[in-house]
Design a protein around this motif. Structure first.
Motif, mmCIF file in Angstrom:
data_model
loop_
_atom_site.group_PDB
_atom_site.id
_atom_site.type_symbol
_atom_site.label_atom_id
_atom_site.label_comp_id
_atom_site.label_asym_id
_atom_site.label_seq_id
_atom_site.Cartn_x
_atom_site.Cartn_y
_atom_site.Cartn_z
ATOM 1 N N PRO A 198 0.803 -1.227 0.000
ATOM 2 C CA PRO A 198 0.000 0.000 0.000
ATOM 3 C C PRO A 198 0.836 1.278 0.000
ATOM 4 O O PRO A 198 1.889 1.355 0.637
ATOM 5 C CB PRO A 198 -0.807 -0.108 1.303
ATOM 6 N N ASN A 199 0.367 2.268 -0.772
ATOM 7 C CA ASN A 199 0.904 3.637 -0.777
ATOM 8 C C ASN A 199 2.336 3.747 -1.284
ATOM 9 O O ASN A 199 3.008 4.752 -1.038
ATOM 10 C CB ASN A 199 0.788 4.268 0.611
ATOM 11 N N VAL A 200 2.805 2.762 -1.999
ATOM 12 C CA VAL A 200 4.104 2.858 -2.666
ATOM 13 C C VAL A 200 3.992 3.829 -3.835
ATOM 14 O O VAL A 200 2.966 3.898 -4.512
ATOM 15 C CB VAL A 200 4.559 1.471 -3.147
ATOM 16 N N CYS A 234 6.950 3.120 0.649
ATOM 17 C CA CYS A 234 8.277 3.518 0.141
ATOM 18 C C CYS A 234 8.114 4.318 -1.147
ATOM 19 O O CYS A 234 7.097 4.233 -1.838
ATOM 20 C CB CYS A 234 9.192 2.322 -0.042
ATOM 21 N N VAL A 235 9.143 5.122 -1.459
ATOM 22 C CA VAL A 235 9.123 5.978 -2.648
ATOM 23 C C VAL A 235 10.332 5.640 -3.513
ATOM 24 O O VAL A 235 11.484 5.706 -3.049
ATOM 25 C CB VAL A 235 9.156 7.472 -2.268
ATOM 26 N N SER A 256 12.235 -1.320 2.376
ATOM 27 C CA SER A 256 11.400 -1.420 3.577
ATOM 28 C C SER A 256 10.444 -0.233 3.700
ATOM 29 O O SER A 256 10.568 0.770 2.988
ATOM 30 C CB SER A 256 12.301 -1.505 4.811
ATOM 31 N N PRO A 257 9.483 -0.329 4.646
ATOM 32 C CA PRO A 257 8.467 0.723 4.771
ATOM 33 C C PRO A 257 9.056 2.120 4.962
ATOM 34 O O PRO A 257 9.961 2.330 5.765
ATOM 35 C CB PRO A 257 7.675 0.285 6.014
ATOM 36 N N GLY A 258 8.526 3.051 4.184
ATOM 37 C CA GLY A 258 8.878 4.454 4.342
ATOM 38 C C GLY A 258 10.229 4.870 3.800
ATOM 39 O O GLY A 258 10.599 6.037 3.910
#
Length: 211
Positions: free
Chosen positions: A109-111, A129-130, A144-146
């Motif tokens: 989600p929200n990548v 993550c971006v 990894s997340p974020g």
């Protein structure tokens, strides 16, 4: 589309949610912690060897294990044709139409994946993550997340970028390395090392993929 997960763990739970959010169906969770086959709710469960009896044209397989080296070992063990591997993309992810996404990859989600980035095979892009423009994430890597990868970053095979880390533009991070959570990468990182801190500094060589 119907999916089978190899690996029934916490990471697999998140992938299962992504599959269902995308309107697909999860039919089985296989793991060698199970000695025999059984039905649990809507899912078949059992050892990984069950996969051969489940393969069909409408079945896609995802290796739902967060550890990069173990994910690679299972892919090598299964020796499946690439057409059996699916790609799971949560509907909240934002992906440029010019980005390329490989098989066996999971996008949480929200990548965000921006223009002309290349995500290879069996990659994990974890929650939020971006991946900025012109990045390349090679096989079996895990973001990894974020974490934030700015433009033109290369993350080579099997490397993990820790949660909420940042990587400066055009940095190259070698194979099977680990960047610690919250680190800031402002210089290239070689193969098989662990680097942590702000700025990220090498603290040890990884003599084994389990280090």
């Amino acid at each position: 589309m119907n999916f089978v997960l190899i690996g029934d763990s916490g990471h697999g739970k998140v992938i299962a949610d992504c599959i269902q959010a995308g309107g697909h169906h999860l039919i089985a969770k296989l793991d060698d912690k199970y000695l025999s086959s059984f039905q649990e709710g809507p899912y078949k469960k059992g050892p990984i060897s069950m996969i051969k009896g489940l393969l069909a044209e409408d079945i896609k397989v995802i290796i739902s294990i967060g550890h990069n080296a173990i994910r690679q070992k299972i892919v090598d063990r299964l020796q499946l044709s690439i057409e059996y591997y699916g790609t799971v993309i949560h509907p909240s992810a934002i992906i440029s139409p010019t980005a390329k996404i490989g098989y066996g990859t999971v996008i949480m989600p929200n990548v965000v994946i921006n223009a002309d980035s290349v995500i290879e095979n069996h990659v994990i892009l974890n929650t939020g993550c971006v991946i900025e423009h012109d990045c390349t994430i090679q096989n079996f890597a895990h973001i990894s997340p974020g974490a934030v990868l700015t433009g033109g970053v290369l993350v080579q095979e099997g490397t993990q970028i820790g949660a909420r880390s940042s990587v400066n533009p055009t940095m190259q991070i070698g194979k099977w390395s680990m960047i610690g959570a919250g680190s800031a990468v402002i210089n290239d990182i070689p193969d098989n090392v662990t680097a942590v801190g702000v700025p990220a500094k090498i603290i040890k060589e990884r003599r084994s993929l389990n280090d």
